[in-house]
Design a protein around this motif. Structure first.
Motif, PDB file in Angstrom:
ATOM      1  N   HIS A 126       0.864  -1.185   0.000  1.00  0.00           N
ATOM      2  CA  HIS A 126       0.000   0.000   0.000  1.00  0.00           C
ATOM      3  C   HIS A 126       0.899   1.233   0.000  1.00  0.00           C
ATOM      4  O   HIS A 126       1.747   1.384   0.875  1.00  0.00           O
ATOM      5  CB  HIS A 126      -0.911   0.002   1.236  1.00  0.00           C
ATOM      6  CG  HIS A 126      -1.700   1.260   1.398  1.00  0.00           C
ATOM      7  ND1 HIS A 126      -1.312   2.276   2.247  1.00  0.00           N
ATOM      8  CD2 HIS A 126      -2.838   1.691   0.789  1.00  0.00           C
ATOM      9  CE1 HIS A 126      -2.201   3.266   2.157  1.00  0.00           C
ATOM     10  NE2 HIS A 126      -3.127   2.939   1.283  1.00  0.00           N
ATOM     11  N   GLU A 174      -3.106   7.379  -3.394  1.00  0.00           N
ATOM     12  CA  GLU A 174      -3.042   6.121  -2.656  1.00  0.00           C
ATOM     13  C   GLU A 174      -3.224   4.919  -3.597  1.00  0.00           C
ATOM     14  O   GLU A 174      -4.123   4.927  -4.435  1.00  0.00           O
ATOM     15  CB  GLU A 174      -4.194   6.184  -1.652  1.00  0.00           C
ATOM     16  CG  GLU A 174      -4.209   5.160  -0.623  1.00  0.00           C
ATOM     17  CD  GLU A 174      -5.472   5.246   0.230  1.00  0.00           C
ATOM     18  OE1 GLU A 174      -6.325   6.127   0.035  1.00  0.00           O
ATOM     19  OE2 GLU A 174      -5.601   4.376   1.074  1.00  0.00           O
ATOM     20  N   TYR A 178      -2.866   0.399  -4.068  1.00  0.00           N
ATOM     21  CA  TYR A 178      -2.576  -0.958  -3.593  1.00  0.00           C
ATOM     22  C   TYR A 178      -1.964  -1.728  -4.757  1.00  0.00           C
ATOM     23  O   TYR A 178      -2.449  -1.626  -5.884  1.00  0.00           O
ATOM     24  CB  TYR A 178      -3.857  -1.674  -3.167  1.00  0.00           C
ATOM     25  CG  TYR A 178      -4.482  -1.137  -1.900  1.00  0.00           C
ATOM     26  CD1 TYR A 178      -4.040  -1.570  -0.660  1.00  0.00           C
ATOM     27  CD2 TYR A 178      -5.520  -0.214  -1.964  1.00  0.00           C
ATOM     28  CE1 TYR A 178      -4.622  -1.087   0.507  1.00  0.00           C
ATOM     29  CE2 TYR A 178      -6.105   0.276  -0.804  1.00  0.00           C
ATOM     30  CZ  TYR A 178      -5.650  -0.169   0.425  1.00  0.00           C
ATOM     31  OH  TYR A 178      -6.223   0.323   1.570  1.00  0.00           O
ATOM     32  N   LYS A 186      -2.303  -1.067   4.766  1.00  0.00           N
ATOM     33  CA  LYS A 186      -2.658   0.356   4.917  1.00  0.00           C
ATOM     34  C   LYS A 186      -2.282   0.881   6.312  1.00  0.00           C
ATOM     35  O   LYS A 186      -1.738   1.972   6.443  1.00  0.00           O
ATOM     36  CB  LYS A 186      -4.152   0.556   4.649  1.00  0.00           C
ATOM     37  CG  LYS A 186      -4.552   2.028   4.647  1.00  0.00           C
ATOM     38  CD  LYS A 186      -6.016   2.183   4.231  1.00  0.00           C
ATOM     39  CE  LYS A 186      -6.573   3.546   4.556  1.00  0.00           C
ATOM     40  NZ  LYS A 186      -6.094   4.626   3.687  1.00  0.00           N
TER      41      LYS A 186
END
Ligand code: TTP
Ligand code: MG
Length: 405
Positions: free
Chosen positions: A10, A107, A109, A152
């Motif tokens: 993450h 952000e 992933y 996260k």
């Protein structure tokens, strides 16, 4: 066969908007900087880590922030730049990552499961982080773990400007000392309810009988307990710029009246923007499509600063339409599409007036939800053809669909 070991990275940019401002004005480096609205009525969009030491945080009224940190430097923000940097980081990740999700404007992933046969996941992720920092000069942190939730939280713990690897099998131990509000969804109210039960840390949560949590908090209590064990199974959803929200109208009679076509275009843009907001997304690309009676189809698209607002989308749609449309030629079909969608976990606004407008849209959307989507329209779309009618008389087909590739 055993399930392969999962590895999820993450990534999240550090104090993203502030970091961009620092690049544009290096004299801000190392100082308490707040990006946000006006001193008296604005809210904090984000702030530097130096300002966070004084208790300043996103969504806080600017007045409170200036009381806590009177020497903070206030910057109003340059939104186009944020979109540009967000895209740049996305491109760097897209060029390297086998499967990634863009979870918000800053952000990401990345699913590295199965890749450990070919390379060491931690070394690979460190390399990617170094590349992002070297190219964009923006500080970014990452967490690497066996699932999204732990990754996260690991990023949060690593910030600012760091990284953290939670080895598979160590999830529960890593989480145990952290306060329960590290879990997304544990707001002020839930935090207090748990506190009243004597639950402060994730360890406390993990040691509470799950049946008791269910009895006191309901199903969410069971979810929380699972999380406290380090268990989380949600997938990384592949990011596709082509993912879109679109609407098209095929007219019953071909239309050559530019004014009417424009009013339709505005109505359709409002419709897709409404769906965008319902989906809690931002869009970074808008396209307009025109089909003529001979089935010749033309379309044109343009990248825009990430937005969810009609008043920013409509002028771009109109501009695209004018570039595309051969004036006077009858039109059989008109379409509008929003793509490059990304989540917006953004509570507070980027700017003061933006906040007012966002609230206005929320109010409009709430009314739409209650009374039906065609009730509220801006003045332009209520013209002689549509006034008083639920749908424009020419429209025989109108469909709104999501394309999730
Ligand atoms: P975040 O990643 O939540 O915050 P951040 O990058 O500023 O700080 P950090 O990740 O190091 O904790 O949000 C990314 C950007 O989104 C942020 O720089 C500004 C914007 N944003 C808002 O506009 N309103 C908000 O309420 C929040 C939380 C963020
Ligand atoms: Mg961030």
């Amino acid at each position: 066969m055993n399930e392969p070991q999962r590895y999820i990275a993450h990534f999240d940019l550090d104090s993203f908007f502030v970091s961009v401002e620092v690049l544009n004005d290096p004299s801000l480096k190392g100082k308490a900087v707040i990006v946000g609205g006006s001193r008296d009525r604005g809210v904090v969009t984000t702030c530097s880590y130096e300002a966070r030491k004084f208790g300043v945080h996103s969504a806080m009224p600017m007045k409170t922030a200036m009381k806590l940190c009177p020497h903070a430097i206030l910057v109003r923000g340059t939104r186009g730049e944020y979109s540009r940097y967000s895209r740049w980081v996305t491109e760097i990740i897209a060029a390297k990552a086998p499967l990634f999700e863009k979870a918000s404007i800053d952000e990401f992933y990345i699913d590295l499961t199965g890749m450990d046969k070919f390379f060491d996941p931690l070394r690979w992720t460190i390399g990617l982080r170094a590349e992002i920092i070297e190219k964009t000069k923006l500080p970014i942190s990452f967490g690497l773990a066996s699932n999204k939730m732990v990754a996260k939280i690991a990023t949060d713990e690593a910030k600012p400007n760091g990284y953290l690897f939670v080895q598979p099998g160590m999830e529960k131990q890593f989480l145990a000392p952290l306060p329960v509000n590290k879990f997304s969804g544990v707001g002020e109210h839930m935090f207090l309810s748990l506190k009243a039960m004597g639950i402060h840390t994730i360890r406390d949560l993990s040691e509470t009988p799950v049946g008791l949590l269910e009895k006191k908090i309901g199903k969410y209590g069971v979810d929380l307990w699972k999380k406290s064990q380090g268990i989380h199974t949600s997938e990384v959803h592949a990011y596709h710029e082509a993912k879109s929200i679109s609407t098209e109208n095929t007219f019953e009679e071909n239309i050559g009246d530019t004014e009417f076509l424009l009013s339709e275009l505005v109505r359709m843009t409002e419709k897709v923007a409404y769906e965008l907001r319902q989906d809690e997304k931002l869009t970074g690309c808008i396209a307009v499509k025109i089909r003529y009676p001979d089935f010749e189809t033309t379309s044109r698209q343009t990248t825009i600063d990430y937005t969810l607002r009609d008043d920013e989308l409509i002028p771009v749609a109109i501009d695209l339409f004018h570039k595309l449309y051969r004036k006077g030629k009858p039109v059989r079909l008109l379409g509008v599409r929003l793509s490059e969608l990304t989540n917006h976990a953004v509570q507070a606004s980027l700017f003061d007036d933006a906040e007012k407008k966002n609230n206005l849209y929320k109010a409009i959307d709430d009314v739409k939800n209650t009374f039906g989507k065609t009730l509220l329209k801006k003045a332009r779309t209520v013209n002689k053809n549509t006034a008083g009618n639920k749908e424009a008389p020419h429209i025989s087909k109108g469909n709104l669909h999501y394309k999730k590739n």
